[in-house]
Design an enzyme around this catalytic site. Structure first.
Site, PDB file in Angstrom:
ATOM      1  NE  ARG A   1      -2.779  -3.569  -1.230  1.00 32.52           N
ATOM      2  CZ  ARG A   1      -2.425  -4.487  -0.345  1.00 32.52           C
ATOM      3  NH1 ARG A   1      -1.168  -4.878  -0.283  1.00 32.52           N
ATOM      4  NH2 ARG A   1      -3.308  -5.023   0.470  1.00 32.52           N
TER       5      ARG A   1
ATOM      6  CG  HIS B   1      -5.120   0.898  -3.616  1.00 27.19           C
ATOM      7  ND1 HIS B   1      -4.298   0.708  -2.523  1.00 27.19           N
ATOM      8  CD2 HIS B   1      -6.180   0.076  -3.432  1.00 27.19           C
ATOM      9  CE1 HIS B   1      -4.844  -0.188  -1.712  1.00 27.19           C
ATOM     10  NE2 HIS B   1      -5.972  -0.586  -2.242  1.00 27.19           N
TER      11      HIS B   1
ATOM     12  CG  HIS C   1      -6.276  -9.148   1.128  1.00 27.21           C
ATOM     13  ND1 HIS C   1      -6.398  -9.379  -0.214  1.00 27.21           N
ATOM     14  CD2 HIS C   1      -6.142  -7.799   1.258  1.00 27.21           C
ATOM     15  CE1 HIS C   1      -6.342  -8.239  -0.871  1.00 27.21           C
ATOM     16  NE2 HIS C   1      -6.191  -7.268  -0.001  1.00 27.21           N
TER      17      HIS C   1
ATOM     18  CE  LYS D   1      -6.492  -0.592   4.504  1.00 22.80           C
ATOM     19  NZ  LYS D   1      -7.728  -0.737   3.694  1.00 22.80           N
TER      20      LYS D   1
ATOM     21  CE1 TYR E   1      -6.918  -4.866  -2.282  1.00 23.76           C
ATOM     22  CE2 TYR E   1      -5.281  -5.017  -4.007  1.00 23.76           C
ATOM     23  CZ  TYR E   1      -5.807  -4.363  -2.919  1.00 23.76           C
ATOM     24  OH  TYR E   1      -5.217  -3.225  -2.474  1.00 23.76           O
TER      25      TYR E   1
ATOM     26  NE  ARG F   1      -3.549  -2.189   2.828  1.00 25.99           N
ATOM     27  CZ  ARG F   1      -3.284  -3.348   3.417  1.00 25.99           C
ATOM     28  NH1 ARG F   1      -2.077  -3.560   3.944  1.00 25.99           N
ATOM     29  NH2 ARG F   1      -4.201  -4.296   3.497  1.00 25.99           N
TER      30      ARG F   1
END
Length: 306
Positions: free
Chosen positions: A255, A252, A278, A184, A287, A161
């Site tokens: 990615r 983004h 994830h 995250k 994704y 990211r």
């Protein structure tokens, strides 16, 4: 919070603390939860005309849930945002019902409105390479051009990211063969660093006029401070206009492209999930723009009973 009873306010605070401690949610997520559930509790207070204690929350009906959702939709809240708010309320109710010993069926059975999920749009392989080449042409100063190339190469070559790439410090240089990335929700993952990414960062560091210090940001702005993500967003916007690429060609998207191109080359979906950080395989599926046929192909090739 004035419309919310002290008992409900305390329960909400305890739930948020549990979410942060046990599930490792990021601070932004916790604050979004706080806002969504507070909004719900405030609505119920106004709807009934009096402060709602914990016992009153146990008696909320399906019709009251519909009234809350209708009020949100009437206020212009879209289906996606409404689904997020309902998810937060349901999570709070599961926790509250377990703690207080009541049946939360009316809340948990409420269905979220359907909405069309926006799938990410990765770049084609030649477009991703062209983006890196064109980014280099946007800056007047050589070290700035090298910096921008290094950042975009990390996004595409390692699936980072932009916040993760710009969160690297001088202590991470020279880049090793693998990086430990804190993503995250405080989730840590190990990411292999390909040689072109290591070389791009080494070139940037060699040209950068600011010294590399262990505690300082690895990527510097023109005045020596931490590089702002908007600088990379801006340089990619200029590059995509030059290349005739759509507005979806953002940092983004690099990615997304990393994941999609890995899968197309025969990468394992579960391994790609780990590389991206994830929590759910379904997130990785979306994704990487994987269709059902491709998933079955991966499944049939990898499953021990296939």
């Amino acid at each position: 919070m004035s419309l919310v009873s002290p008992a409900c306010r305390d329960a909400l605070q305890h739930w948020l603390q549990a979410q942060k401690a046990l599930d490792g949610h990021a601070e932004n997520t916790i604050e979004a939860y706080r806002g969504d559930v507070t909004e719900f509790l405030s609505f119920m207070t106004l709807h009934h005309g009096q402060s709602q204690g914990l016992k009153a929350l146990e008696r909320i009906s399906v019709s009251e849930m519909r009234a809350w959702m209708a009020q949100l939709r009437g206020g212009g809240v879209g289906a996606r945002s409404l689904a997020r708010k309902l998810s937060a309320v349901k999570s709070f109710y599961r926790w509250l019902a377990e703690r207080e010993g009541f049946e939360p069926t009316a809340v948990l059975s409420t269905r979220a409105p359907k909405f069309q999920k926006k799938l990410p749009r990765p770049l084609a392989e030649d477009a991703a390479r062209a983006m890196i080449d064109t980014v280099e042409m946007q800056a007047r100063e050589g070290w700035v051009a090298a910096r921008d190339v290094a950042v975009v190469t990390l996004l595409y070559g390692c699936g980072l990211r932009i916040s993760e790439a710009l969160g690297l410090t001088g202590s991470d240089a020279p880049l090793p063969a693998t990086l430990r990335i804190l993503g995250k929700g405080g989730k840590e993952r190990v990411v292999p660093v390909i040689a072109p990414a290591r070389d791009a960062v080494a070139t940037y560091l060699r040209l950068c006029p600011y010294p590399s210090e262990p505690a300082a940001p690895l990527f510097r702005g023109v005045r020596g401070g931490a590089l702002n993500p908007r600088a990379i967003q801006g340089v990619m916007a200029r590059a995509r206009m030059q290349l005739g690429l759509p507005s979806s060609a953002t940092p983004h998207a690099m990615r997304h492209s990393f994941a999609t191109h890995l899968l197309a080359a025969g990468g394992d979906l579960r391994a790609i999930q780990e590389l991206l950080g994830h929590a759910s395989l379904s997130t990785t599926q979306a994704y990487t723009a994987v269709d059902a046929a491709r998933l079955m192909e991966v499944y049939n090739r990898a499953h021990p009973k296939a």
